[in-house]
Design a protein around this motif. Structure first.
Motif, mmCIF file in Angstrom:
data_model
loop_
_atom_site.group_PDB
_atom_site.id
_atom_site.type_symbol
_atom_site.label_atom_id
_atom_site.label_comp_id
_atom_site.label_asym_id
_atom_site.label_seq_id
_atom_site.Cartn_x
_atom_site.Cartn_y
_atom_site.Cartn_z
ATOM 1 N N VAL A 69 0.850 -1.203 0.000
ATOM 2 C CA VAL A 69 0.000 0.000 0.000
ATOM 3 C C VAL A 69 0.881 1.247 0.000
ATOM 4 C CG1 VAL A 69 -1.731 1.303 1.309
ATOM 5 C CG2 VAL A 69 -1.908 -1.198 1.132
ATOM 6 N N CYS A 70 1.938 1.231 0.806
ATOM 7 C CA CYS A 70 2.869 2.364 0.833
ATOM 8 C C CYS A 70 3.454 2.615 -0.549
ATOM 9 C CB CYS A 70 4.013 2.108 1.807
ATOM 10 S SG CYS A 70 3.557 2.032 3.542
ATOM 11 N N ALA A 71 3.843 1.553 -1.250
ATOM 12 C CA ALA A 71 4.434 1.699 -2.583
ATOM 13 C C ALA A 71 3.421 2.276 -3.570
ATOM 14 C CB ALA A 71 4.976 0.363 -3.073
ATOM 15 N N LEU A 72 2.171 1.845 -3.478
ATOM 16 C CA LEU A 72 1.132 2.441 -4.333
ATOM 17 C C LEU A 72 0.974 3.925 -4.028
ATOM 18 C CD1 LEU A 72 -1.794 -0.140 -4.523
ATOM 19 C CD2 LEU A 72 -0.491 0.811 -6.428
ATOM 20 N N ASN A 73 0.990 4.270 -2.739
ATOM 21 C CA ASN A 73 0.893 5.677 -2.357
ATOM 22 C C ASN A 73 2.092 6.463 -2.879
ATOM 23 O OD1 ASN A 73 -1.568 5.290 -1.084
ATOM 24 N ND2 ASN A 73 -0.674 5.043 0.942
ATOM 25 N N ALA A 74 3.265 5.838 -2.881
ATOM 26 C CA ALA A 74 4.463 6.504 -3.406
ATOM 27 C C ALA A 74 4.338 6.727 -4.907
ATOM 28 C CB ALA A 74 5.713 5.688 -3.077
ATOM 29 N N LEU A 75 3.823 5.744 -5.637
ATOM 30 C CA LEU A 75 3.616 5.938 -7.075
ATOM 31 C C LEU A 75 2.619 7.066 -7.337
ATOM 32 C CD1 LEU A 75 3.561 2.260 -8.389
ATOM 33 C CD2 LEU A 75 5.342 3.993 -8.774
ATOM 34 N N ALA A 76 1.585 7.160 -6.518
ATOM 35 C CA ALA A 76 0.626 8.270 -6.651
ATOM 36 C C ALA A 76 1.321 9.607 -6.423
ATOM 37 C CB ALA A 76 -0.531 8.087 -5.677
ATOM 38 N N ALA A 77 2.226 9.659 -5.446
ATOM 39 C CA ALA A 77 2.962 10.900 -5.175
ATOM 40 C C ALA A 77 3.856 11.255 -6.355
ATOM 41 C CB ALA A 77 3.783 10.759 -3.893
ATOM 42 N N VAL A 78 4.509 10.263 -6.951
ATOM 43 C CA VAL A 78 5.346 10.517 -8.134
ATOM 44 C C VAL A 78 4.478 11.060 -9.261
ATOM 45 C CG1 VAL A 78 6.751 9.440 -9.939
ATOM 46 C CG2 VAL A 78 7.128 8.831 -7.538
ATOM 47 N N LYS A 79 3.348 10.412 -9.514
ATOM 48 C CA LYS A 79 2.465 10.869 -10.587
ATOM 49 C C LYS A 79 2.004 12.307 -10.360
ATOM 50 C CE LYS A 79 -1.712 10.070 -13.161
ATOM 51 N NZ LYS A 79 -2.980 9.388 -13.272
ATOM 52 N N SER A 80 1.786 12.682 -9.107
ATOM 53 C CA SER A 80 1.322 14.046 -8.818
ATOM 54 C C SER A 80 2.336 15.104 -9.250
ATOM 55 C CB SER A 80 1.003 14.202 -7.323
ATOM 56 O OG SER A 80 2.188 14.304 -6.544
ATOM 57 N N VAL A 81 3.604 14.708 -9.343
ATOM 58 C CA VAL A 81 4.661 15.644 -9.735
ATOM 59 C C VAL A 81 4.926 15.594 -11.234
ATOM 60 C CG1 VAL A 81 7.133 16.142 -9.447
ATOM 61 C CG2 VAL A 81 5.755 15.574 -7.461
ATOM 62 N N VAL A 82 4.880 14.411 -11.841
ATOM 63 C CA VAL A 82 5.263 14.280 -13.260
ATOM 64 C C VAL A 82 4.086 14.094 -14.193
ATOM 65 C CG1 VAL A 82 7.548 13.420 -12.678
ATOM 66 C CG2 VAL A 82 5.724 11.791 -13.150
ATOM 67 N N GLY A 83 2.903 13.810 -13.652
ATOM 68 C CA GLY A 83 1.711 13.720 -14.483
ATOM 69 C C GLY A 83 1.470 12.384 -15.149
ATOM 70 N N ASP A 84 2.514 11.617 -15.432
ATOM 71 C CA ASP A 84 2.375 10.371 -16.175
ATOM 72 C C ASP A 84 3.453 9.402 -15.711
ATOM 73 O OD1 ASP A 84 2.208 8.317 -18.048
ATOM 74 O OD2 ASP A 84 2.310 9.634 -19.789
ATOM 75 N N LEU A 85 3.052 8.263 -15.172
ATOM 76 C CA LEU A 85 4.020 7.295 -14.661
ATOM 77 C C LEU A 85 4.854 6.651 -15.769
ATOM 78 C CD1 LEU A 85 2.003 5.645 -11.770
ATOM 79 C CD2 LEU A 85 3.945 7.234 -11.598
ATOM 80 N N ASP A 86 4.453 6.809 -17.024
ATOM 81 C CA ASP A 86 5.294 6.330 -18.125
ATOM 82 C C ASP A 86 6.575 7.146 -18.252
ATOM 83 O OD1 ASP A 86 3.543 4.309 -18.678
ATOM 84 O OD2 ASP A 86 2.657 5.267 -20.445
ATOM 85 N N ARG A 87 6.660 8.252 -17.545
ATOM 86 C CA ARG A 87 7.882 9.062 -17.541
ATOM 87 C C ARG A 87 8.952 8.500 -16.609
ATOM 88 N NH1 ARG A 87 7.501 14.912 -16.771
ATOM 89 N NH2 ARG A 87 9.523 14.727 -17.758
#
Length: 154
Positions: A69-87
């Motif tokens: 769950v923490c890792a999913l939350n971390a991915l959400a935080a990354v997406k909030s900064v870069v907009g697209d996790l494919d980056r």
């Protein structure tokens, strides 16, 4: 939908909303070609589903699930900064903190929950360096906290 988010759907996972900060910090910041997340607790719908020390009130298996769950939350935080996790070019480092009973020594197994989730979602891009640290207590009496550092595609 990005390829990473499609993979999340295939795995039956949903990227959550970014967990609001509990104090004076940002969930994630970008510096050059990297994104650094703050420590992410296993918050679900604004609450901790379990509290306490791993090896006492919380089993190692429960804590491993919470690390996911923490890792999913971390991915959400990354997406909030870069907009697209494919980056995300790759996950560079994962640091896991495990609130541990005095005799608990299974921190690496607990943090595997986060590492395995990142591998399932990102494939080879999810392979990373890592630290797994036992601590006396975490914010809100959380059993586990995970932070990640990712490199972005140039």
């Amino acid at each position: 939908m990005s390829a990473v988010e499609e993979r999340l759907v295939e795995l039956g996972l949903t990227l959550p909303d970014v967990v609001p900060p509990l104090a004076s910090y940002q969930p994630a910041v970008r510096s050059g070609g990297y994104v650094y997340t703050s420590g992410q607790l296993p918050m679900v719908d604004g609450k901790l589903p379990v509290t306490g020390k791993v090896g006492a009130e919380v089993t190692a298996e429960e804590a491993k699930d919470l690390a996911r769950v923490c890792a999913l939350n971390a991915l959400a935080a990354v997406k909030s900064v870069v907009g697209d996790l494919d980056r995300v070019a790759r996950v560079v480092k994962v640091v896991g903190f495990v609130a541990s009973a005095a005799d608990f020594t299974g921190q690496p197994g607990v943090v595997n929950g986060a590492s395995e989730l990142l591998g399932e979602v990102l494939g080879e891009k999810g392979v990373h360096a890592r630290s797994a640290v036992g601590v006396a207590v975490l914010p809100l009496d959380a059993p586990v906290e995970i932070e990640i550092q990712v490199e972005l595609v140039p």
